[in-house]
Design a protein around this motif. Structure first.
Motif, PDB file in Angstrom:
ATOM      1  N   UNK A   1      25.564   3.536 -19.575  1.00 34.37           N
ATOM      2  CA  UNK A   1      25.980   2.141 -19.453  1.00 34.37           C
ATOM      3  C   UNK A   1      27.224   1.897 -20.292  1.00 34.37           C
ATOM      4  N   UNK A   2      28.188   1.190 -19.710  1.00 31.24           N
ATOM      5  CA  UNK A   2      29.342   0.690 -20.449  1.00 31.24           C
ATOM      6  C   UNK A   2      29.065  -0.787 -20.702  1.00 31.24           C
ATOM      7  N   UNK A   3      28.801  -1.115 -21.950  1.00 27.49           N
ATOM      8  CA  UNK A   3      28.343  -2.460 -22.322  1.00 27.49           C
ATOM      9  C   UNK A   3      29.431  -3.193 -23.092  1.00 27.49           C
ATOM     10  N   UNK A   4      29.671  -4.439 -22.711  1.00 29.45           N
ATOM     11  CA  UNK A   4      30.656  -5.218 -23.442  1.00 29.45           C
ATOM     12  C   UNK A   4      30.816  -6.601 -22.840  1.00 29.45           C
ATOM     13  N   UNK A   5      31.453  -7.481 -23.603  1.00 31.68           N
ATOM     14  CA  UNK A   5      31.676  -8.832 -23.116  1.00 31.68           C
ATOM     15  C   UNK A   5      32.803  -8.849 -22.094  1.00 31.68           C
ATOM     16  N   UNK A   6      32.975  -9.966 -21.397  1.00 30.06           N
ATOM     17  CA  UNK A   6      34.019 -10.090 -20.382  1.00 30.06           C
ATOM     18  C   UNK A   6      35.391  -9.842 -20.999  1.00 30.06           C
TER      19      UNK A   6
ATOM     20  N   UNK B   1      18.290  12.761  -8.830  1.00 30.95           N
ATOM     21  CA  UNK B   1      18.982  13.435  -9.934  1.00 30.95           C
ATOM     22  C   UNK B   1      20.480  13.128  -9.926  1.00 30.95           C
ATOM     23  N   UNK B   2      20.791  11.914  -9.496  1.00 27.83           N
ATOM     24  CA  UNK B   2      22.192  11.492  -9.455  1.00 27.83           C
ATOM     25  C   UNK B   2      22.694  11.183 -10.863  1.00 27.83           C
ATOM     26  N   UNK B   3      24.000  11.189 -11.019  1.00 29.20           N
ATOM     27  CA  UNK B   3      24.634  10.779 -12.266  1.00 29.20           C
ATOM     28  C   UNK B   3      25.219   9.392 -12.039  1.00 29.20           C
ATOM     29  N   UNK B   4      24.937   8.458 -12.936  1.00 30.99           N
ATOM     30  CA  UNK B   4      25.347   7.074 -12.708  1.00 30.99           C
ATOM     31  C   UNK B   4      26.000   6.475 -13.938  1.00 30.99           C
ATOM     32  N   UNK B   5      26.972   5.605 -13.689  1.00 25.79           N
ATOM     33  CA  UNK B   5      27.600   4.825 -14.749  1.00 25.79           C
ATOM     34  C   UNK B   5      27.481   3.354 -14.375  1.00 25.79           C
ATOM     35  N   UNK B   6      26.905   2.578 -15.279  1.00 28.75           N
ATOM     36  CA  UNK B   6      26.722   1.147 -15.066  1.00 28.75           C
ATOM     37  C   UNK B   6      27.664   0.362 -15.963  1.00 28.75           C
ATOM     38  N   UNK B   7      28.344  -0.614 -15.389  1.00 30.02           N
ATOM     39  CA  UNK B   7      29.103  -1.566 -16.182  1.00 30.02           C
ATOM     40  C   UNK B   7      28.275  -2.844 -16.268  1.00 30.02           C
ATOM     41  N   UNK B   8      28.034  -3.324 -17.463  1.00 29.79           N
ATOM     42  CA  UNK B   8      27.197  -4.511 -17.624  1.00 29.79           C
ATOM     43  C   UNK B   8      27.508  -5.228 -18.932  1.00 29.79           C
ATOM     44  N   UNK B   9      27.150  -6.516 -18.969  1.00 25.67           N
ATOM     45  CA  UNK B   9      27.240  -7.278 -20.218  1.00 25.67           C
ATOM     46  C   UNK B   9      25.843  -7.658 -20.694  1.00 25.67           C
ATOM     47  N   UNK B  10      24.818  -7.189 -19.975  1.00 24.81           N
ATOM     48  CA  UNK B  10      23.432  -7.574 -20.234  1.00 24.81           C
ATOM     49  C   UNK B  10      22.694  -6.417 -20.925  1.00 24.81           C
ATOM     50  N   UNK B  11      22.246  -6.652 -22.149  1.00 25.83           N
ATOM     51  CA  UNK B  11      21.551  -5.587 -22.888  1.00 25.83           C
ATOM     52  C   UNK B  11      20.213  -5.221 -22.250  1.00 25.83           C
ATOM     53  N   UNK B  12      19.628  -6.129 -21.461  1.00 31.88           N
ATOM     54  CA  UNK B  12      18.371  -5.805 -20.784  1.00 31.88           C
ATOM     55  C   UNK B  12      18.589  -4.737 -19.714  1.00 31.88           C
TER      56      UNK B  12
ATOM     57  N   UNK C   1      20.276   6.056 -20.209  1.00 39.03           N
ATOM     58  CA  UNK C   1      19.945   7.129 -21.143  1.00 39.03           C
ATOM     59  C   UNK C   1      20.872   7.059 -22.353  1.00 39.03           C
ATOM     60  N   UNK C   2      22.095   6.593 -22.100  1.00 37.48           N
ATOM     61  CA  UNK C   2      23.112   6.508 -23.144  1.00 37.48           C
ATOM     62  C   UNK C   2      23.939   5.259 -22.901  1.00 37.48           C
ATOM     63  N   UNK C   3      24.374   4.619 -23.966  1.00 36.95           N
ATOM     64  CA  UNK C   3      25.191   3.417 -23.838  1.00 36.95           C
ATOM     65  C   UNK C   3      26.420   3.532 -24.737  1.00 36.95           C
TER      66      UNK C   3
ATOM     67  N   UNK D   1      25.338  -5.021 -33.685  1.00 36.52           N
ATOM     68  CA  UNK D   1      24.024  -5.596 -34.006  1.00 36.52           C
ATOM     69  C   UNK D   1      23.833  -6.924 -33.298  1.00 36.52           C
ATOM     70  N   UNK D   2      24.825  -7.792 -33.351  1.00 39.06           N
ATOM     71  CA  UNK D   2      24.727  -9.110 -32.732  1.00 39.06           C
ATOM     72  C   UNK D   2      24.671  -9.028 -31.214  1.00 39.06           C
ATOM     73  N   UNK D   3      25.326  -8.044 -30.644  1.00 43.21           N
ATOM     74  CA  UNK D   3      25.332  -7.914 -29.188  1.00 43.21           C
ATOM     75  C   UNK D   3      23.925  -7.654 -28.659  1.00 43.21           C
ATOM     76  N   UNK D   4      23.121  -6.955 -29.445  1.00 45.21           N
ATOM     77  CA  UNK D   4      21.779  -6.605 -28.996  1.00 45.21           C
ATOM     78  C   UNK D   4      20.712  -7.606 -29.434  1.00 45.21           C
ATOM     79  N   UNK D   5      21.114  -8.746 -29.949  1.00 47.67           N
ATOM     80  CA  UNK D   5      20.137  -9.776 -30.284  1.00 47.67           C
ATOM     81  C   UNK D   5      20.190 -10.200 -31.732  1.00 47.67           C
ATOM     82  N   UNK D   6      19.252 -11.036 -32.110  1.00 41.24           N
ATOM     83  CA  UNK D   6      19.244 -11.599 -33.456  1.00 41.24           C
ATOM     84  C   UNK D   6      18.881 -10.549 -34.505  1.00 41.24           C
ATOM     85  N   UNK D   7      19.496 -10.689 -35.641  1.00 47.20           N
ATOM     86  CA  UNK D   7      19.144  -9.859 -36.787  1.00 47.20           C
ATOM     87  C   UNK D   7      19.395 -10.654 -38.052  1.00 47.20           C
ATOM     88  N   UNK D   8      18.764 -10.255 -39.126  1.00 48.25           N
ATOM     89  CA  UNK D   8      18.963 -10.895 -40.424  1.00 48.25           C
ATOM     90  C   UNK D   8      19.931 -10.067 -41.251  1.00 48.25           C
TER      91      UNK D   8
END
Length: 355
Positions: free
Chosen positions: A35-40, A188-199, A206-208, A235-242
């Motif tokens: 997954x390629x994860x990031x904001x717009x 058994x395909x190889x896939x790349x996902x572009x997303x802004x959603x951590x869910x 498998x890897x982000x 840390x903030x991208x994946x949700x709340x933390x203290x």
């Protein structure tokens, strides 16, 4: 073996001060879901388009299955890269049936082989009985399955997904994530996902790689990135933390709340750190023994859990607010909550690793 290698990829669009993609490196192994994860606007879709061949990098090299497809004086056209792509809006042909959409990329094959491949992929994607329908007669989830079937029918070496679940309603989204993950694993395909959603990331990848301003900030499996982010941005991208400011001491971490102990070795090279502790990594206690305590200033029922915001006071007058997730029916006495962190899940960030 790596099916995809990106080396020093750079892309800058006319009129922009900053590059959309800045000296990016990425390896994707065979049968891996990445997954390629990031904001717009972070560059993740541009990366996908360069892999597909719809955009040309300004610099760097792209290899697919060991073959240079971009760079070193070469450029392989998109239709010759053995790459399938599932677009965000599906991009189905409205005047073609489900069957006709799926066989679109198989025109070079004999009719008997076309029929065989199409029948197999229709069964795999659960589209039986829908072969004669047109896109306007399908639900969002069914359209997505058709787009996936069309991308997979030519048996590409790599499948690219551009925000694959953004047009699916929330009730169906989790099921679609599971369905697509199972389909990809079966083939058994190889896939790349572009997303802004951590869910999406947690469900499928498998890897982000977390991307910010055209650069990869951190790459690892989703669980490690969630638990051990390299900085506060991740840390903030994946949700709340203290976040708790602390000084390293022989007893543990000195904070405004008191000493926080950990089972992990204390860092030897720095004194001032920032502790990151996720809300679910606190345990509530009945008594003060070996626990911190604070006044509950906010309480939110979230269905599966309750979110408590606790203000912890100390003699110096400095207050610290801690967010804690508890079971929905957790009882706290006289508006106070006693709690302690999981000593194995305290993550230490250096001060300069903030944004």
């Amino acid at each position: 073996m790596n099916i995809l290698e990106l080396r020093n990829i750079t892309k800058k669009f006319p009129g922009s001060w900053l590059p959309a993609v800045d000296n990016l490196n990425l390896d994707v192994a065979m049968s891996e879901n990445v997954a390629l994860l990031g904001e717009s606007g972070c560059g993740k879709t541009t990366i996908l388009r360069m892999i597909a061949g719809f955009e040309v990098p300004d610099g760097g090299t792209i290899k697919i299955n060991g073959q240079v497809v971009s760079g070193q004086g070469k450029f392989i056209e998109p239709q010759n890269r053995k790459v399938g792509i599932v677009f965000q809006d599906y991009a189905l042909f409205p005047h073609k049936t489900v069957w006709e959409n799926i066989i679109f990329g198989l025109f070079r094959l004999p009719e008997s082989e076309v029929n065989k491949k199409a029948s197999e992929i229709i069964e795999l994607t659960g589209l039986q009985g829908l072969e004669k329908r047109y896109p306007h007669q399908l639900s969002g989830g069914q359209k997505q399955r058709v787009a996936l079937a069309r991308a997979m029918a030519p048996e590409p070496e790599l499948i690219l997904f551009d925000e694959p679940f953004s047009n699916i309603d929330s009730m169906r989204k989790q099921q679609m994530r599971e369905d697509i993950k199972n389909i990809i694993k079966k083939t058994r395909a190889t896939a790349i996902f572009v997303t802004h959603d951590t869910k999406d990331v947690m469900s499928i990848a498998d890897k982000v790689s977390v991307i910010r301003q055209g650069r990869i900030v951190q790459t690892d499996n989703p669980q490690k990135i969630y638990t051990f982010p390299v900085n506060t941005y991740v840390a903030d991208f994946f949700g709340k933390t203290n976040y708790i400011k602390a000084k390293v001491s022989p007893e543990g971490y000195k904070t405004a709340m008191g000493i926080i102990k950990t089972k992990s070795p204390l860092p030897a090279d720095i004194k001032d750190v920032l502790l990151s502790i996720r809300p679910e990594e606190f345990t509530t206690c009945k008594e003060k023994n070996d626990c911190f305590y604070g006044s509950i200033v906010k309480e939110r029922f979230m269905g599966e859990y309750k979110e408590l915001t606790c203000k912890v006071e100390n003699p110096s007058g400095e207050n610290t607010e801690i967010i804690i997730y508890t079971i929905p029916n957790a009882q706290c006495t006289n508006g106070k909550c006693y709690f302690k962190p999981n000593e194995e899940k305290i993550h230490v960030l250096k001060k300069h690793d903030e944004y």
